[in-house]
Design an enzyme around this catalytic site. Structure first.
Site, PDB file in Angstrom:
ATOM      1  N   CYS A  33      28.143  13.527   4.961  1.00  0.00           N
ATOM      2  CA  CYS A  33      27.555  14.600   5.767  1.00  0.00           C
ATOM      3  C   CYS A  33      28.493  15.804   5.809  1.00  0.00           C
ATOM      4  CB  CYS A  33      27.297  14.143   7.202  1.00  0.00           C
ATOM      5  SG  CYS A  33      26.204  12.729   7.402  1.00  0.00           S
ATOM      6  N   ASP A  34      27.899  16.969   6.021  1.00  0.00           N
ATOM      7  CA  ASP A  34      28.691  18.163   6.264  1.00  0.00           C
ATOM      8  C   ASP A  34      27.873  19.119   7.123  1.00  0.00           C
ATOM      9  OD1 ASP A  34      31.285  19.655   5.293  1.00  0.00           O
ATOM     10  OD2 ASP A  34      29.673  21.137   5.311  1.00  0.00           O
TER      11      ASP A  34
END
Length: 208
Positions: free
Chosen positions: A72-73
């Site tokens: 994730c980012d």
């Protein structure tokens, strides 16, 4: 397997019944971003999420069990500018001056990689969740106190929803889990795309 050092993402997954192994990717985010030709915010966060998941997947050697890696980012789009972690109190203060009393879009890119135990090809699914955040206006002494905690320095957009920053968020329009760091609805759909039902990842319920 969670390719993230974020305690908030881990807490969301744990509360939702999943106990992942955590492996920090060590990806050079600036280098990944530099390799993208004029990306949209959605393309940028998705590319970073995928790079993190792939970096962790590359560390796995043969003989592993059927494994799922989630990367994730997150970034905040405010006033036409896309920003990540401020890093310093000065930058965080500047961010809050731009955010206070306004709305922003929190973008979280997600990538799910499935590595079959038989050594077959990876299955990959990715996407981005966008949630609108409505910010309050902290009093000057409140913002000073918040910055002094150090919390906003290491999170996208210089705020949290599940920590002290939640006092200064009037509301969200969309998926709150995505604002915390990982969208449960989107992750469920991406898992399904690679042939995994999220219920098979749940931990057995604890006996009362």
């Amino acid at each position: 397997m969670l390719a993230s050092a974020s305690p908030a993402r881990l807490a969301v997954l744990r509360a939702a019944g999943v106990e992942p192994s955590v492996v920090v990717s060590g990806v050079d985010e600036d280098a990944v971003a530099a390799g993208l030709p004029d990306p949209t915010p959605e393309e940028l966060v998705t590319a970073l999420a995928r790079a993190k998941a792939e970096a962790v997947a590359d560390t796995l050697t043969g003989g592993h069990t059927d494994t799922v890696v989630v990367g994730c980012d997150s970034m905040l789009s405010i006033g036409g500018e896309v920003v990540g972690k401020p890093g310093t109190a000065e930058v965080a203060r500047h961010r809050w001056a731009a955010m206070a009393g306004r709305t922003g879009e929190l973008l979280t890119g997600h990538a799910v990689l499935r590595l079959p135990a038989d050594g077959g090809p990876r299955a990959v699914a990715s996407g981005t969740q966008v949630t609108t955040v409505r910010f309050g206006t902290p009093e000057p002494h409140e913002l000073d106190a918040y910055l002094a905690t150090g919390e906003p320095l290491a999170v996208a957009g210089a705020f949290t929803l599940d920590g002290r920053g939640g006092w200064f968020v009037e509301g969200v329009d969309g998926d709150p889990s995505s604002v915390i760091g990982i969208s449960l609805p989107l992750t469920r759909r991406l898992l399904a795309e690679v042939g995994v039902s999220v219920v098979h990842l749940w931990q057995p319920p604890t006996a009362p």
